[in-house]
Write a protein that holds these residues in place. Structure first.
Motif, PDB file in Angstrom:
ATOM      1  N   PRO A 152      26.757  30.075  61.248  1.00  0.00           N
ATOM      2  CA  PRO A 152      27.372  31.310  60.402  1.00  0.00           C
ATOM      3  C   PRO A 152      28.199  30.782  59.389  1.00  0.00           C
ATOM      4  O   PRO A 152      28.208  31.602  58.406  1.00  0.00           O
ATOM      5  CB  PRO A 152      28.034  32.090  61.702  1.00  0.00           C
ATOM      6  N   ASP A 153      28.975  29.792  59.358  1.00  0.00           N
ATOM      7  CA  ASP A 153      29.740  29.268  58.498  1.00  0.00           C
ATOM      8  C   ASP A 153      29.808  27.884  58.316  1.00  0.00           C
ATOM      9  O   ASP A 153      29.477  27.102  59.279  1.00  0.00           O
ATOM     10  CB  ASP A 153      31.223  29.661  58.681  1.00  0.00           C
ATOM     11  N   SER A 229      22.858  27.782  56.923  1.00  0.00           N
ATOM     12  CA  SER A 229      24.176  28.056  57.310  1.00  0.00           C
ATOM     13  C   SER A 229      24.347  29.610  56.743  1.00  0.00           C
ATOM     14  O   SER A 229      23.660  30.109  55.602  1.00  0.00           O
ATOM     15  CB  SER A 229      25.122  27.356  56.747  1.00  0.00           C
ATOM     16  N   GLY A 230      25.494  30.276  56.744  1.00  0.00           N
ATOM     17  CA  GLY A 230      25.898  31.613  56.044  1.00  0.00           C
ATOM     18  C   GLY A 230      24.823  32.734  56.623  1.00  0.00           C
ATOM     19  O   GLY A 230      24.663  33.460  55.579  1.00  0.00           O
ATOM     20  N   ILE A 231      24.795  32.600  58.071  1.00  0.00           N
ATOM     21  CA  ILE A 231      23.981  33.661  58.591  1.00  0.00           C
ATOM     22  C   ILE A 231      24.679  34.685  59.591  1.00  0.00           C
ATOM     23  O   ILE A 231      25.537  34.012  60.102  1.00  0.00           O
ATOM     24  CB  ILE A 231      22.508  32.953  59.062  1.00  0.00           C
ATOM     25  N   GLY A 232      24.079  35.967  59.700  1.00  0.00           N
ATOM     26  CA  GLY A 232      24.702  36.771  60.650  1.00  0.00           C
ATOM     27  C   GLY A 232      24.369  36.361  62.164  1.00  0.00           C
ATOM     28  O   GLY A 232      23.757  37.258  62.792  1.00  0.00           O
ATOM     29  N   GLN A 233      24.858  35.339  62.751  1.00  0.00           N
ATOM     30  CA  GLN A 233      24.522  35.006  64.178  1.00  0.00           C
ATOM     31  C   GLN A 233      25.594  34.115  64.743  1.00  0.00           C
ATOM     32  O   GLN A 233      26.137  33.300  64.013  1.00  0.00           O
ATOM     33  CB  GLN A 233      23.186  34.698  64.583  1.00  0.00           C
ATOM     34  N   LYS A 234      25.840  33.793  65.802  1.00  0.00           N
ATOM     35  CA  LYS A 234      26.909  32.800  66.366  1.00  0.00           C
ATOM     36  C   LYS A 234      25.920  31.469  66.081  1.00  0.00           C
ATOM     37  O   LYS A 234      24.813  31.256  66.360  1.00  0.00           O
ATOM     38  CB  LYS A 234      26.781  33.019  68.091  1.00  0.00           C
TER      39      LYS A 234
END
Length: 307
Positions: A152-153, A229-234
């Motif tokens: 996610p980050d 990276s930079g996606i909406g999940q764990k």
């Protein structure tokens, strides 16, 4: 008994210090970091003598040095240590690039020192069990291998520092993929990439945001490697080995699952004891990942980072 100096007192360096102090195989005789405030904090927290320079660490009556700096400094420090006849434990990746890795491997060979890479997966009971089941034919003929990583980050929130998100030294391809490439190389031999696509942001100084790669093992088993990276999940890391009779999944470093046809996957939680990295170093084990093996992984990394 190993006497060790540590160069680099960041997050990973501190983790190694904690691990060492829980075991009885190593005495840490000096620690050095360019950031004086951080160095003082580590020295006082863990009771380790501070050194004023890399050279002072290497003259601290040690027989091993742990290089925990950013990759750009690995080659220079390793050459100094090798010239002094000191064995080297190095953080991954081996170097900033293949050229640096070749210099390190040559220096180690020329000075006949022992080397080891810090690849923690090699010393996890779940990973040893996975390797045993793959090699014994427990899941049948292997037909595909996949590594999928989702962040996610990046940098991860616990891993903020000036270089971990840089294109020159950081990124998940350098920081995370080496662990799994080393494991794949041990299990399946040399890897050959047939295609890959890497995505970079517009900011030229920032690291990759996505990767898709395909390839074949030495025995022509197809593999797929993905990272984003930079996606909406764990955050999720999955290394999967598909066999004709079963599928093994190593999830988030240490959770091992096995699946069979028509059944839900089952968590495996009974493992044989595995010697730690420091036990293996103390015993001069041939299972240690040396610089030559680290250089193989470095070549994979450099290839994938090419657009």
């Amino acid at each position: 008994m190993i006497s060790m100096g540590i160069i680099g007192a960041g997050i990973v360096g501190e983790r190694i210090i904690k691990q060492i102090q829980q075991e009885g195989y190593i005495e840490i005789r000096a620690v050095y970091d360019q950031q004086t405030e951080r160095l003082t904090q580590i020295s006082e927290t863990y009771g380790i003598p501070m050194a004023k320079s890399v050279e002072e660490v290497l003259h601290s009556d040690i027989n091993w040095v742990y290089i925990a700096t950013p990759p750009a400094f690995h080659a220079e420090i390793a050459e100094l240590a090798a010239s002094a006849g000191i064995n080297i434990l190095c953080e991954k990746p081996l170097a900033q690039n293949v050229e640096g890795g070749e210099m390190m491997a040559a220096a180690a060979q020329d000075n006949r020192i022992q080397t080891a890479m810090h690849f923690p997966l090699m010393y996890k009971p779940a990973v040893r069990e996975m390797a045993k089941r793959v090699k014994s034919g427990h899941i049948g003929k292997i037909v595909r291998i996949e590594l999928q990583t989702f962040f996610p980050d990046w940098p991860r929130l616990w891993q903020q520092n000036p270089w971990i998100g840089s294109r020159s030294q950081g990124g998940f391809v350098r920081e995370v993929f080496p662990h799994y490439f080393q494991l794949m190389n041990r299990l399946f031999g040399d890897l050959s990439f047939t295609s890959h696509h890497i995505s970079y942001p517009e900011e030229v100084e920032k690291c990759e945001t996505g990767l898709i790669a395909h390839g074949l093992t030495r025995d022509q088993i197809p593999f797929l490697v993905t990272g984003i990276s930079g996606i909406g999940q764990k955050e999720l890391l999955q290394f999967k080995v598909y066999g004709e009779r079963g599928v093994l999944t190593l999830e988030n470093w240490s959770d091992l699952y096995e699946s069979a046809k028509g059944e839900d996957r089952q968590l495996i939680n009974e493992f044989d004891d595995v010697p730690s990295l420091f036990e293996e170093m103390n015993n001069q084990s041939t299972l240690l990942v040396n610089f030559e093996e680290g250089l193989v992984v470095q070549r994979y990394i450099d290839h994938l980072l090419t657009e």
